[in-house]
Motif scaffolding. Structure first.
Motif, short mmCIF file in Angstrom:
data_model
loop_
_atom_site.label_atom_id
_atom_site.label_comp_id
_atom_site.label_asym_id
_atom_site.label_seq_id
_atom_site.Cartn_x
_atom_site.Cartn_y
_atom_site.Cartn_z
N GLY A 194 0.72 -1.25 -0.10
CA GLY A 194 0.04 0.08 -0.09
C GLY A 194 0.85 1.04 0.15
O GLY A 194 1.76 1.37 0.55
N ARG B 35 -5.66 1.53 -4.96
CA ARG B 35 -6.73 0.42 -4.25
C ARG B 35 -6.88 -0.90 -5.22
O ARG B 35 -7.27 -1.55 -4.72
CB ARG B 35 -8.13 1.33 -4.18
N PHE C 92 -13.83 -5.77 -0.76
CA PHE C 92 -13.06 -5.82 -2.28
C PHE C 92 -14.10 -6.23 -3.11
O PHE C 92 -14.79 -6.78 -2.99
CB PHE C 92 -11.65 -6.57 -2.07
N THR D 266 -10.04 -4.85 -6.37
CA THR D 266 -10.13 -3.36 -6.19
C THR D 266 -10.65 -3.29 -4.77
O THR D 266 -11.85 -3.85 -4.39
CB THR D 266 -11.07 -2.40 -7.00
N LEU D 267 -9.86 -2.52 -3.97
CA LEU D 267 -10.16 -2.54 -2.42
C LEU D 267 -11.11 -1.49 -2.14
O LEU D 267 -11.00 -0.39 -2.91
CB LEU D 267 -8.87 -2.59 -1.65
N GLU D 268 -11.97 -1.42 -1.25
CA GLU D 268 -13.18 -0.38 -0.78
C GLU D 268 -12.20 0.82 -0.23
O GLU D 268 -12.57 1.86 -0.76
CB GLU D 268 -13.96 -0.81 0.28
N ALA E 240 -7.98 2.43 0.25
CA ALA E 240 -6.51 2.01 -0.04
C ALA E 240 -5.86 1.85 1.14
O ALA E 240 -6.10 2.52 2.11
CB ALA E 240 -6.08 3.40 -0.66
#
Length: 211
Positions: A105, A110, A151, A161-163, A165
């Motif tokens: 990260g 994201r 995600f 894609t994560l909700e 970051a």
């Protein structure tokens, strides 16, 4: 423009008994001194399979021909289950959200593409995974598993894609099952039914699609 692709898996019953595996392209030059210079021409390996050995009955042949015709031969790609390599986990183990490292990260990013890493001591190879099995993907950030609602997965590309970051320095990992995107590597299937009854089958070449 992406090549046409059908999100359908080659019949599993015909995958078992097939043969194949990864291929690489390496240029080897032998100098006048006898020394070698080697250069990898491909960044990623490419898998080849042969579905012919799995054909055992006339019913198998009928299933194969129907699948071949609907794909229009090599025109449409499809999913293939590699019976030896289709999981982020070691053989015999269930996928876990900490199996494979996807990235780190930075507080902003994201989206992370799925990948499976081979080796580790010298020159690990990260293989892009573009055809995960929907419902099999689990994700963790900093070793903590995320809820399924935290995600989103694009099962046609392998992008997670994560909700939110992940924080800077947090390691993003995932566990999953996956298929290989492939196509028929021939425009023709020719099977001798007399030979089939004798246990001799034709080659049915299958080639991994790389985008």
């Amino acid at each position: 423009m992406p090549s046409p692709f059908h999100e359908v898996r080659f019949p599993l019953a015909l995958s078992y008994g097939s043969r194949g595996g990864p291929e690489r392209r390496t240029e080897v030059v032998t100098l006048g001194s006898g020394d070698e210079e080697r250069n990898s021409l491909w960044r990623h390996s490419r898998r080849r399979y042969d579905a012919g050995p799995a054909l055992r009955t006339a019913e198998d042949v009928a299933v194969l021909i129907a699948f071949f015709e609907e794909r229009r031969g090599p025109l449409y790609g499809f999913r293939w289950r590699d019976t030896f390599d289709h999981s982020s986990a070691a053989p015999g183990q269930a996928p876990a959200p900490t199996d494979q490292r996807l990235g780190t990260g930075d507080g902003t990013t994201r989206a992370f593409p799925l990948a499976k890493t081979y080796g580790g001591a010298f020159a690990p190879y990260a293989r892009p995974i573009t055809k995960p099995i929907a419902g099999s993907v689990a994700v963790a950030v900093g070793g903590v598993a995320l809820a399924g609602t935290a995600f989103a997965l694009d099962a046609t590309t392998g992008l997670v894609t994560l909700e939110a970051a992940p924080a800077s320095g947090a390691v993003v990992t995932a566990g999953f099952l996956f298929d290989v995107p492939v196509r028929f590597a021939t425009d023709r299937i020719e099977i001798d039914h007399q030979a089939l009854r004798a246990g001799v089958v034709a080659d049915i070449p299958i080639l991994e699609i790389r985008r």
